[in-house]
Design an enzyme around this catalytic site. Structure first.
Site, PDB file in Angstrom:
ATOM      1  N   HIS A  34      -2.494  -1.619   2.202  1.00  0.00           N
ATOM      2  CA  HIS A  34      -2.497  -1.909   3.471  1.00  0.00           C
ATOM      3  C   HIS A  34      -2.690  -3.516   3.486  1.00  0.00           C
ATOM      4  O   HIS A  34      -1.997  -4.459   4.028  1.00  0.00           O
ATOM      5  CB  HIS A  34      -3.107  -1.426   4.467  1.00  0.00           C
ATOM      6  N   GLY A 147       5.835   0.003   3.462  1.00  0.00           N
ATOM      7  CA  GLY A 147       5.597   0.114   1.992  1.00  0.00           C
ATOM      8  C   GLY A 147       6.666   1.023   1.405  1.00  0.00           C
ATOM      9  O   GLY A 147       7.272   1.849   1.914  1.00  0.00           O
ATOM     10  N   ASP A 150       6.210   4.775   0.869  1.00  0.00           N
ATOM     11  CA  ASP A 150       6.852   5.890   1.497  1.00  0.00           C
ATOM     12  C   ASP A 150       8.468   5.450   1.468  1.00  0.00           C
ATOM     13  O   ASP A 150       8.937   5.081   2.695  1.00  0.00           O
ATOM     14  CB  ASP A 150       6.287   5.954   2.816  1.00  0.00           C
ATOM     15  N   VAL A 176       1.239  -0.273  -4.077  1.00  0.00           N
ATOM     16  CA  VAL A 176       0.045  -1.069  -4.787  1.00  0.00           C
ATOM     17  C   VAL A 176      -0.708   0.084  -5.228  1.00  0.00           C
ATOM     18  O   VAL A 176      -0.711   1.448  -4.697  1.00  0.00           O
ATOM     19  CB  VAL A 176      -0.644  -1.517  -3.630  1.00  0.00           C
TER      20      VAL A 176
HETATM   21  P1  AMP Z   1      -0.017   4.773   6.389  1.00  0.00           P
HETATM   22  O1  AMP Z   1      -1.364   4.031   7.176  1.00  0.00           O
HETATM   23  O2  AMP Z   1      -0.200   5.811   5.201  1.00  0.00           O
HETATM   24  O3  AMP Z   1       0.929   5.167   7.412  1.00  0.00           O
HETATM   25  O4  AMP Z   1       0.644   3.463   5.948  1.00  0.00           O
HETATM   26  C1  AMP Z   1       1.118   2.368   6.667  1.00  0.00           C
HETATM   27  C2  AMP Z   1       1.990   1.454   5.760  1.00  0.00           C
HETATM   28  O5  AMP Z   1       1.435   1.213   4.650  1.00  0.00           O
HETATM   29  C3  AMP Z   1       3.390   2.179   5.488  1.00  0.00           C
HETATM   30  O6  AMP Z   1       4.422   1.339   5.679  1.00  0.00           O
HETATM   31  C4  AMP Z   1       2.987   2.796   3.901  1.00  0.00           C
HETATM   32  O7  AMP Z   1       4.291   2.777   3.285  1.00  0.00           O
HETATM   33  C5  AMP Z   1       2.332   1.536   3.691  1.00  0.00           C
HETATM   34  N1  AMP Z   1       1.717   2.024   2.399  1.00  0.00           N
HETATM   35  C6  AMP Z   1       0.739   3.141   2.218  1.00  0.00           C
HETATM   36  N2  AMP Z   1       0.082   2.912   0.933  1.00  0.00           N
HETATM   37  C7  AMP Z   1       0.799   2.006   0.134  1.00  0.00           C
HETATM   38  C8  AMP Z   1       0.573   1.601  -0.957  1.00  0.00           C
HETATM   39  N3  AMP Z   1      -0.106   2.155  -1.990  1.00  0.00           N
HETATM   40  N4  AMP Z   1       1.423   0.601  -1.328  1.00  0.00           N
HETATM   41  C9  AMP Z   1       2.323  -0.032  -0.607  1.00  0.00           C
HETATM   42  N5  AMP Z   1       2.100   0.305   0.865  1.00  0.00           N
HETATM   43  C10 AMP Z   1       1.633   1.462   1.106  1.00  0.00           C
END
Ligand code: AMP
Length: 280
Positions: A34, A147, A150, A176
């Site tokens: 994030h 990200g 996903d 990441v």
């Molecule tokens: P989430 O909080 O899991 O719904 O993720 C929020 C955003 O962060 C989404 O766009 C995810 O694709 C992105 N995201 C989560 N983990 C990663 C990561 N390891 N690397 C890059 N983006 C990420």
């Protein structure tokens, strides 16, 4: 840093703003992945622009037997991370603020959502599309950051923007990873020490498959077999899916070409982890 919990208040703050506004939608339990999204949001917004992180564990995108109730919620750690990362605004609405009890309109993507996680988690992307549409309407950002971890979600959001004529830029961020290669995820904290050690098999098997393809002559079946063989060597891992798809259509492919994506979802206990790699 300002924090808002109501649609009316955040809208009143955002609407008169004439500088560039960039949104990072999240479900909280923020980690280094994030942070990278926030950094790129700042680059896109510029020093004078506004970076807004939304934190909302969206009930609509969780199935009935899912981890919605126990999804990690770390309000004060998330505030600290956002402040340190230079976020201007946090939007943290409650479920009641976002959804009327008698809601009856949803946003559904009907093609890209049919495969991969959409197949394993019916209704998931309907929930994602509905909440992202609402966030885009509430905040009217100039850009939003997602990200590549996903990958399917990113492809569906791009389709949503195209098909519903949203006027904003979608910025994609490479995955990441932790030092051992495991993709950072809020769900990693569910893993036991043994599960976490074995979870490196996700990235290892993807990289081995990529090498197999680069060596030449491997068929889609060879690639799938290689990944299955490596994952089954991790005793705590259970395959949800290992799929080769076209990166544009997300439809399964039989032969590997210029646009192939290898994606997988693996369970460790009840924890479901996903990862992907472009093969060419
Ligand atoms: P989430 O909080 O899991 O719904 O993720 C929020 C955003 O962060 C989404 O766009 C995810 O694709 C992105 N995201 C989560 N983990 C990663 C990561 N390891 N690397 C890059 N983006 C990420």
């Amino acid at each position: 840093m300002e924090s808002f919990t109501t649609v009316a208040a955040v809208r009143a703050r955002f609407e008169p703003c004439t500088t560039r506004k960039v949104l990072v939608p999240t479900m909280g339990a923020l980690h280094r992945g994030h942070v990278r999204l926030i950094e790129l949001a700042r680059q896109a917004a510029g020093e004078d622009g506004l970076v807004c992180v939304s934190i909302f564990v969206n009930p609509l995108q969780f199935g009935p037997d899912s981890d919605f109730a126990k999804y990690p919620r770390h309000e004060s750690a998330d505030n600290d991370l956002c402040r340190d990362a230079g976020v201007d605004i946090i939007f943290r609405p409650s479920a009641e603020e976002m959804y009327c009890a008698d809601r009856s309109v949803f946003v559904e993507e009907t093609s890209l959502s049919e495969t991969l996680c959409g197949k394993s988690r019916p209704g998931h992307f309907r929930g994602v599309c509905t909440v992202v549409t609402k966030l885009f309407h509430i905040l009217s950002p100039d850009a939003a950051v997602f990200g590549e971890k996903d990958f399917q979600q990113l492809a569906i959001i791009r389709r949503l923007v195209r098909d519903l004529d949203f006027s904003l830029e979608i910025i994609a961020v490479p995955t990441v990873r932790e030092q051992d290669g495991l993709a950072c995820s809020s769900r990693n904290q569910y893993l036991t020490t043994d599960e976490k050690r074995q979870a490196v098999v996700l990235q290892k098997s993807l990289l081995a498959a990529k090498q197999l393809v680069e060596a030449g002559g491997a068929s889609a079946a060879d690639v799938r077999a290689k990944v299955h063989q490596m994952v089954s060597a991790a005793p705590l891992a259970r395959v949800d899916y290992v799929e080769l798809v076209d990166a544009e259509t997300l439809q399964p492919i039989d032969s590997i070409g210029a646009n192939s994506l290898l994606a997988l979802a693996i369970f460790f206990g009840n924890t479901r982890l996903i990862d992907n790699v472009r093969l060419t």
